[in-house]
Design a protein around this motif. Structure first.
Motif: not given
Length: 330
Positions: A219-228
């Motif tokens: 969760m990045v800044d309250g939003k879901p993300a796929l981080m590499r």
């Protein structure tokens, strides 16, 4: 098992008759010169798509796989994604002062191709991991897409996405028109290719198999993300290609097209020990005037054992200089 080889006089004799009727009115491969290579391809497609034929293959089993670098677009003087990684090293260098004294990054910054070559696959993978990580999948897609929209090939001074092989585009179209499902199976990064393959090849992102680095859900800044991350997940090259085909596609192909020893195992998996008609082919780079001429002695796209094994295995060698009327789209 049925194999097709331009070295077989029996096959070629039958090919001339069948293929002549197949494209007498409408040539499905207009950028290909008439001859054994073109005829073998057309005969194969006709044989597996003609109901009632002993070689007929149901639509759900008509799977064709294509390598990308050197098979669908230019791979000299280096892989396109590697050129992207080099530019990323230069763009990110200010934030990584340690790269000025750390190989292989130092070699890139100094333009030292000899030292870079000596870094080998391990060094190149380290560089790709460092420049392709630390961001979300969406951020990486935008970075790669922005680069492709402006970067130009050093020899042809054209965008890389314009340096695709017109005869291979026609082949993909021809297969799709005959209800083949076409896949890219490349050693290149899966997320580097997926943003543009549908527009350029008419192959959607879900039909792209490639190398990958690991991703993590956050969760990045309250939003879901796929981080590499900077960890290599899977290398879709050499013996990895059949593994990637099995895990992503779930069917053994009946046709496979490559250009280098990195595709050797994919052609083996497609054609050897399998039932029914099969077609394996290498694009052989023989045209130094219109593109590049190379096979055994090159750092990128080496074709050595594949060149030796082609006749024995009934694999087609597509001679770029002799078989193609044109190389790139006009």
């Amino acid at each position: 098992m049925i194999r097709f080889s331009c070295s077989s006089l029996t096959v070629v004799a039958a090919v001339v008759v069948v293929a002549g009727a197949a494209y007498a009115d409408v040539d499905p491969l207009p950028s290909w010169n008439d001859g054994d290579t073109k005829s073998v391809i057309i005969t194969f497609v006709e044989s597996v798509t003609t109901e009632g034929s002993a070689s007929f293959v149901d639509e759900n089993a008509r799977i064709a796989t294509f390598d990308n670098d050197g098979t669908l677009w230019v791979e000299q003087p280096m892989y396109t994604q590697l050129a992207f990684a080099f530019d990323q090293v230069k763009a990110m260098a200010d934030a990584h002062p340690e790269w000025k004294t750390t190989q292989p990054f130092q070699a890139v910054l100094e333009g030292d191709m000899k030292t870079l070559g000596e870094a080998g696959e391990k060094g190149l993978l380290e560089m790709v991991a460092a420049t392709h990580s630390g961001m979300s999948t969406e951020e990486f897609e935008k970075t790669a897409s922005d680069w492709l929209s402006t970067a130009k090939h050093p020899k042809f001074d054209k965008p890389y996405t314009e340096l695709v092989y017109q005869p291979m585009i026609e082949l993909i179209d021809y297969l799709q028109e005959n209800d083949f499902k076409t896949f890219i199976v490349s050693g290149g990064g899966i997320e580097f290719m997926r943003p543009w393959t549908e527009e350029v090849y008419n192959i959607p992102p879900e039909q792209v198999v490639g190398s990958s680095i690991t991703t993590e859900f956050k969760m990045v800044d309250g939003k879901p993300a796929l981080m590499r991350t900077n960890k290599i997940d899977f290398i879709d090259d050499k013996a990895g290609k059949p593994v990637g085909i099995n895990s992503h596609i779930g069917h053994r192909p009946i046709a496979a097209f490559g250009n280098s020893d990195g595709d050797f195992e994919m052609l083996q998996y497609t054609t050897i020990g399998a039932d029914g008609p099969r077609l394996g082919a290498f694009v052989h780079h023989t045209d130094n005037e219109r593109e590049f001429a190379y096979d055994r002695d090159t750092h990128f796209g080496k074709l050595d054992k594949g060149l030796d094994a082609a006749e024995e295995n009934g694999w087609l060698l597509i001679d770029m200089k002799a078989d193609w009327k044109t190389v790139f789209p006009e």
